[in-house]
Design a protein around this motif. Structure first.
Motif, short mmCIF file in Angstrom:
data_model
loop_
_atom_site.label_atom_id
_atom_site.label_comp_id
_atom_site.label_asym_id
_atom_site.label_seq_id
_atom_site.Cartn_x
_atom_site.Cartn_y
_atom_site.Cartn_z
N UNK A 81 32.88 -11.74 11.51
CA UNK A 81 31.64 -11.00 11.30
C UNK A 81 31.68 -10.24 9.97
N UNK A 82 32.84 -9.70 9.63
CA UNK A 82 32.97 -8.91 8.40
C UNK A 82 32.65 -9.74 7.16
N UNK A 83 32.92 -11.05 7.22
CA UNK A 83 32.66 -11.92 6.08
C UNK A 83 31.18 -12.03 5.74
N UNK A 84 30.33 -11.82 6.74
CA UNK A 84 28.89 -11.96 6.50
C UNK A 84 28.13 -10.63 6.66
N UNK A 85 28.86 -9.55 6.95
CA UNK A 85 28.21 -8.25 7.17
C UNK A 85 27.65 -7.67 5.88
N UNK A 86 26.62 -6.85 6.01
CA UNK A 86 25.99 -6.21 4.85
C UNK A 86 26.91 -5.19 4.20
N UNK A 87 27.56 -4.39 5.03
CA UNK A 87 28.39 -3.31 4.50
C UNK A 87 29.32 -2.79 5.60
N UNK A 93 29.20 -0.76 13.41
CA UNK A 93 28.23 -0.88 14.49
C UNK A 93 28.53 -2.11 15.35
N UNK A 94 28.92 -3.20 14.71
CA UNK A 94 29.28 -4.41 15.44
C UNK A 94 30.48 -4.15 16.35
N UNK A 95 31.47 -3.45 15.82
CA UNK A 95 32.66 -3.10 16.60
C UNK A 95 32.28 -2.22 17.80
N UNK A 96 31.44 -1.22 17.56
CA UNK A 96 31.01 -0.32 18.63
C UNK A 96 30.28 -1.09 19.73
N UNK A 97 29.37 -1.97 19.33
CA UNK A 97 28.61 -2.77 20.30
C UNK A 97 29.54 -3.61 21.18
#
Length: 212
Positions: A81-87, A93-97
């Motif tokens: 996910x980090x490879x395509x994340x905005x920042x 937020x993805x980790x928290x979800x």
């Protein structure tokens, strides 16, 4: 011909190992570790208890491998996910979800029970205090450079606070009054939001609102 047979057997064994780990972890999380017997896992997989014991000698070994496997999958998922994340805020937020979803589907008994297995406790202690320290440090450095995090906060101290607090939650059985999901949500927002600049807070609140 003989070589292909060996490869197929090896692939089948590895596939069975993954199925055992995924099935056992699901049962452990749903019911707690204590309630689940090796018989239950074997029956769920329609394999013999002997086969299960040949691969994982006892429940403690199986539990440890389940937790390692789960950690590896979560880490790989986050990296993808980090490879395509905005920042950096997007990644947090993805980790928290993901963590909230995991806690929402995990019995508090699971966290209480794993503390009774010395090898598991040792593994968790080592990973919490050593694994990916440099990666975590680099991640927050980038967040500081991009103006999302305040340069004055110390990620190691924040991590220790989170680990100590979650340990206290389990030991005092706070989950009997509040769900683990609610506890984690408030704890992370308090810690992470407190490290953010105004720009970071705006971005964090925006992502949380979009993903509510």
């Amino acid at each position: 011909m003989h070589k292909n047979k060996i490869n197929n057997t090896s692939d089948g064994r590895n596939g069975l190992k993954r199925k055992i780990l995924e099935t056992a972890m699901e049962l452990f999380k749903k019911n707690g570790v204590k309630k689940i017997k090796m018989d239950d896992i074997a029956n769920n997989l329609s394999i013999s208890k002997r086969t299960l014991y040949e691969i994982y000698g006892n429940k403690e070994i199986l539990l440890l491998e389940c937790i390692k496997y789960n950690d590896e999958r979560l880490e790989q998922d986050l990296e993808c996910y980090a490879d395509k994340a905005e920042n950096e805020i997007d990644i947090i937020v993805y980790f928290i979800k993901n963590k909230l979803h995991e806690l929402d589907t995990t019995s508090p008994a699971f966290f209480c029970d794993i503390n009774k297995y010395p090898t598991v406790v040792d593994y968790l202690h080592r990973t919490h205090h050593s694994d990916n320290k440099s990666d975590r440090h680099d991640f927050f450095l980038k967040g500081i450079e991009h103006g999302f995090f305040m340069p004055s906060f110390n990620i190691e101290i924040i991590s220790k606070f989170i680990n100590i607090t979650m340990k206290h939650v389990i030991e005092t059985e706070m989950y009997r009054k509040y769900s683990l999901k609610e506890i984690f949500h408030n704890l992370i927002l308090l810690m992470i939001r407190g490290c953010c600049t105004e720009k970071g807070i705006r971005q964090l609140d925006k992502f949380l609102a979009e993903n509510r």
